[in-house]
Design an enzyme around this catalytic site. Structure first.
Site, PDB file in Angstrom:
ATOM      1  N   HIS A  79       4.431 -15.821  76.180  1.00 16.05           N
ATOM      2  CA  HIS A  79       5.012 -16.088  77.691  1.00 16.05           C
ATOM      3  C   HIS A  79       3.834 -16.705  78.441  1.00 16.05           C
ATOM      4  O   HIS A  79       3.496 -16.021  79.546  1.00 16.05           O
ATOM      5  CB  HIS A  79       5.335 -14.759  78.360  1.00 16.05           C
ATOM      6  CG  HIS A  79       6.855 -14.626  77.923  1.00 16.05           C
ATOM      7  ND1 HIS A  79       7.373 -13.057  78.239  1.00 16.05           N
ATOM      8  CD2 HIS A  79       7.969 -15.123  77.414  1.00 16.05           C
ATOM      9  CE1 HIS A  79       8.634 -13.198  77.845  1.00 16.05           C
ATOM     10  NE2 HIS A  79       8.870 -14.347  77.289  1.00 16.05           N
ATOM     11  N   HIS A 137      19.788 -16.973  71.130  1.00 12.10           N
ATOM     12  CA  HIS A 137      18.835 -17.315  72.488  1.00 12.10           C
ATOM     13  C   HIS A 137      17.958 -18.435  72.619  1.00 12.10           C
ATOM     14  O   HIS A 137      17.312 -18.626  71.460  1.00 12.10           O
ATOM     15  CB  HIS A 137      18.041 -15.840  72.423  1.00 12.10           C
ATOM     16  CG  HIS A 137      16.973 -15.813  73.558  1.00 12.10           C
ATOM     17  ND1 HIS A 137      17.235 -16.056  74.746  1.00 12.10           N
ATOM     18  CD2 HIS A 137      15.891 -15.223  73.711  1.00 12.10           C
ATOM     19  CE1 HIS A 137      16.240 -15.830  75.661  1.00 12.10           C
ATOM     20  NE2 HIS A 137      15.199 -15.304  74.876  1.00 12.10           N
ATOM     21  N   GLU A 155      15.457 -19.153  74.180  1.00 12.37           N
ATOM     22  CA  GLU A 155      13.993 -19.300  74.835  1.00 12.37           C
ATOM     23  C   GLU A 155      13.115 -19.827  73.722  1.00 12.37           C
ATOM     24  O   GLU A 155      13.248 -19.910  72.421  1.00 12.37           O
ATOM     25  CB  GLU A 155      13.263 -17.962  74.974  1.00 12.37           C
ATOM     26  CG  GLU A 155      12.233 -17.799  75.601  1.00 12.37           C
ATOM     27  CD  GLU A 155      11.653 -16.548  76.482  1.00 12.37           C
ATOM     28  OE1 GLU A 155      12.591 -15.511  76.269  1.00 12.37           O
ATOM     29  OE2 GLU A 155      10.672 -16.523  77.017  1.00 12.37           O
ATOM     30  N   ASP A 175      10.666 -19.766  72.008  1.00 17.21           N
ATOM     31  CA  ASP A 175       9.844 -18.874  70.690  1.00 17.21           C
ATOM     32  C   ASP A 175      11.181 -19.101  69.665  1.00 17.21           C
ATOM     33  O   ASP A 175      10.656 -18.870  68.528  1.00 17.21           O
ATOM     34  CB  ASP A 175       9.508 -17.651  70.926  1.00 17.21           C
ATOM     35  CG  ASP A 175      10.531 -16.726  71.682  1.00 17.21           C
ATOM     36  OD1 ASP A 175      11.283 -17.235  72.642  1.00 17.21           O
ATOM     37  OD2 ASP A 175      10.319 -15.477  71.661  1.00 17.21           O
ATOM     38  N   HIS A 180      17.805 -10.611  77.199  1.00 14.99           N
ATOM     39  CA  HIS A 180      17.037 -10.614  78.479  1.00 14.99           C
ATOM     40  C   HIS A 180      17.098 -11.878  79.454  1.00 14.99           C
ATOM     41  O   HIS A 180      16.554 -11.970  80.578  1.00 14.99           O
ATOM     42  CB  HIS A 180      15.607 -10.085  78.704  1.00 14.99           C
ATOM     43  CG  HIS A 180      14.717 -11.193  77.617  1.00 14.99           C
ATOM     44  ND1 HIS A 180      13.827 -11.612  78.372  1.00 14.99           N
ATOM     45  CD2 HIS A 180      14.961 -11.888  76.581  1.00 14.99           C
ATOM     46  CE1 HIS A 180      12.883 -12.560  77.612  1.00 14.99           C
ATOM     47  NE2 HIS A 180      13.819 -12.775  76.552  1.00 14.99           N
ATOM     48  N   ASP A 201      16.135 -10.764  70.772  1.00 17.85           N
ATOM     49  CA  ASP A 201      14.835  -9.967  71.167  1.00 17.85           C
ATOM     50  C   ASP A 201      15.235  -8.699  71.194  1.00 17.85           C
ATOM     51  O   ASP A 201      14.107  -7.850  71.269  1.00 17.85           O
ATOM     52  CB  ASP A 201      14.563 -10.699  72.611  1.00 17.85           C
ATOM     53  CG  ASP A 201      13.844 -11.882  72.556  1.00 17.85           C
ATOM     54  OD1 ASP A 201      13.136 -12.281  71.565  1.00 17.85           O
ATOM     55  OD2 ASP A 201      14.188 -12.617  73.713  1.00 17.85           O
ATOM     56  N   TYR A 213       7.030  -3.239  74.434  1.00 19.11           N
ATOM     57  CA  TYR A 213       8.017  -4.547  74.601  1.00 19.11           C
ATOM     58  C   TYR A 213       8.981  -4.171  75.477  1.00 19.11           C
ATOM     59  O   TYR A 213       9.453  -4.665  76.683  1.00 19.11           O
ATOM     60  CB  TYR A 213       8.766  -4.659  73.110  1.00 19.11           C
ATOM     61  CG  TYR A 213       9.354  -6.193  73.102  1.00 19.11           C
ATOM     62  CD1 TYR A 213       8.925  -7.238  72.859  1.00 19.11           C
ATOM     63  CD2 TYR A 213      10.924  -5.811  73.280  1.00 19.11           C
ATOM     64  CE1 TYR A 213       9.783  -8.359  72.623  1.00 19.11           C
ATOM     65  CE2 TYR A 213      11.641  -7.130  72.971  1.00 19.11           C
ATOM     66  CZ  TYR A 213      10.999  -8.193  72.712  1.00 19.11           C
ATOM     67  OH  TYR A 213      11.762  -9.459  72.630  1.00 19.11           O
ATOM     68  N   HIS A 260      11.813 -10.786  66.457  1.00 17.16           N
ATOM     69  CA  HIS A 260      10.404 -10.427  66.615  1.00 17.16           C
ATOM     70  C   HIS A 260      10.085  -9.012  65.793  1.00 17.16           C
ATOM     71  O   HIS A 260      10.762  -8.173  65.859  1.00 17.16           O
ATOM     72  CB  HIS A 260       9.785 -10.338  68.073  1.00 17.16           C
ATOM     73  CG  HIS A 260      10.059 -11.590  68.909  1.00 17.16           C
ATOM     74  ND1 HIS A 260       9.167 -12.530  68.638  1.00 17.16           N
ATOM     75  CD2 HIS A 260      10.692 -11.742  69.987  1.00 17.16           C
ATOM     76  CE1 HIS A 260       9.469 -13.520  69.476  1.00 17.16           C
ATOM     77  NE2 HIS A 260      10.338 -13.066  70.253  1.00 17.16           N
TER      78      HIS A 260
HETATM   79 FE1  FEO Z   1      13.465 -14.080  74.926  1.00 17.89          FE
HETATM   80 FE2  FEO Z   1      11.606 -13.876  71.981  1.00 17.89          FE
HETATM   81  O1  FEO Z   1      12.240 -14.803  73.342  1.00 17.89           O
END
Ligand code: FEO
Length: 397
Positions: A23, A79, A81, A83, A146, A165, A193, A226
């Site tokens: 991030h 998701h 995002e 990553d 999230h 996530d 996390y 992750h």
């Molecule tokens: Fe919300 Fe692993 O990205």
């Protein structure tokens, strides 16, 4: 490289051993991370999520060794995002018409990031995608867990929940399965996390978990985006999330301080002596805010029933490190925690009222007005700090 997950499901992601910050500069990843992408080969071939943009070319080249890209029937973006979606532009340059299944908000988010009008198919909770051989993907929206676009996908037959996530952790490991890794490392990364990313959404976490459990779907594996894949007692991490989502705290008191000429540090250490004298069993921890990783501090705050925040007065305020951690704390919306302030000063001494204001704004219950000390603590001030610490235990908790 692929890792067999179950039957016709393989992990095709990327282990990022060298990642130290995530991030941008907002999240420390002392143990690296992984970006988990999964390939399901049934009558229909499905790719679930991709990897972070810097690894896009490597990811797509590896994927070509697993499957002819033109034989990917569906993509699922749980998701958007970066990553997880960052390799989409590279991948879609080869297969631009492949259908992408994601939430309605996912479409907006992907378009916002990549400005492409790919072949999107919006899905909602309960929608089913048949992939042949008697198996299907069932989608579950995970709004604000999230991001607004987040969702999970459940593979029937193999009973795998691709949770993205949720239930993940930033943890690079060659083992990739929860039963094989060091358990203390694993759960340290899990709670970090949760504390740093999910705390503000805790009421939603509990509601969503109950909603998923009510679907009565058997869960053999939780395949996150992750860190490890949960295959041994996978619901243990779900139970942890339920515990953490309920205003979690341990028997811990955390003292956070910054210091210029060691006066506020001396105060911190003597308040600690007073606390410990009255309660030898409390888990008491001290951190110099300027010298400690901010995400590690947040994890300790998450575990605490009480925090003490100390800063000397500098100018008419507090040190920048103290202001920084209090800003982090404010954004995480901790609940059911107590706090108080302390600090040295030379003439006007605004630090206490400033810290108190910020702690109250962050939802902490102030147990008193705090304690301040003019110039460097003398013997009398040191005794007052010890007394202050003891009184916290005897009258404020
Ligand atoms: Fe919300 Fe692993 O990205």
């Amino acid at each position: 490289m692929n890792i067999h997950v179950k039957n016709n499901v393989a992990w095709v992601g990327k282990i990022d051993w060298e990642l130290q910050k995530f991030h941008g500069n907002e999240y420390s990843t002392h143990r690296g991370s992984t970006y988990n992408s999964y390939l399901i080969k049934e009558e229909k071939n499905v790719l679930i999520d991709t990897v972070w943009k810097p690894y896009a070319k490597e990811y797509v080249e590896n994927l070509k060794k697993e499957i002819d890209l033109n034989k990917i029937d569906f993509m699922v973006v749980n998701h958007a995002e970066i990553d997880h979606s960052g390799s989409l532009p590279e991948l879609m340059s080869y297969i631009p018409d492949t259908p992408i299944y994601c939430t309605e908000y996912g479409i907006k988010t992907i378009k916002g990031h990549y400005h492409q009008n790919w072949n999107f198919h919006p899905v909602k909770t309960g929608d089913v995608l048949d992939i042949g051989n008697g198996k299907a993907l069932v989608f579950v929206e995970m709004k604000m867990l999230h991001w607004p676009d987040s969702m999970a996908s459940y593979l029937t037959g193999d009973n795998i929940l691709f949770s993205n996530d949720a239930f993940g952790q930033h943890y690079a490991t060659g083992y990739m399965f929860n039963d094989l890794v060091d358990q203390s490392e694993l759960f340290a990364e899990c709670i970090k996390y949760y504390a740093n990313i999910l705390t503000p959404f805790s009421p939603l976490v509990e509601k969503k978990i109950h909603e998923i459990l009510a679907l009565n779907l058997p869960i053999d594996i939780i395949a996150t985006s992750h860190g490890v894949i949960w295959r041994d007692n996978p619901t243990q991490i779900v139970e942890k999330y339920l515990t953490w989502s309920r205003n979690y705290q341990e028997n811990q008191i955390t003292i956070l301080y910054d210091t210029m000429w060691n006066g506020t540090k001396v105060m911190a250490e003597n308040i600690a002596l007073g606390i410990k004298k009255e309660d030898s069993m409390v888990n008491l921890k001290l951190f110099n805010i300027s010298k400690t990783d901010k995400n590690d501090i947040i994890t300790e705050v998450f575990k605490s029933k009480l925090i003490l925040v100390g800063s000397p007065t500098i100018g008419k305020g507090i040190t920048s490190a103290t202001a920084g951690i209090l800003e982090e704390i404010e954004g995480l919306k901790f609940k059911n925690k107590k706090a108080c302030a302390f600090g040295c000063y030379g003439w006007s001494g605004e630090s206490l009222s400033k810290i108190n204001t910020l702690l109250e704004k962050s939802g902490f219950t102030l147990i008193n007005e705090g304690i301040k000390c003019l110039w460097n603590p003398d013997n009398k001030s040191i005794e007052n700090c010890k007394k202050f610490g003891a009184e916290i235990i005897t009258s404020a908790l």
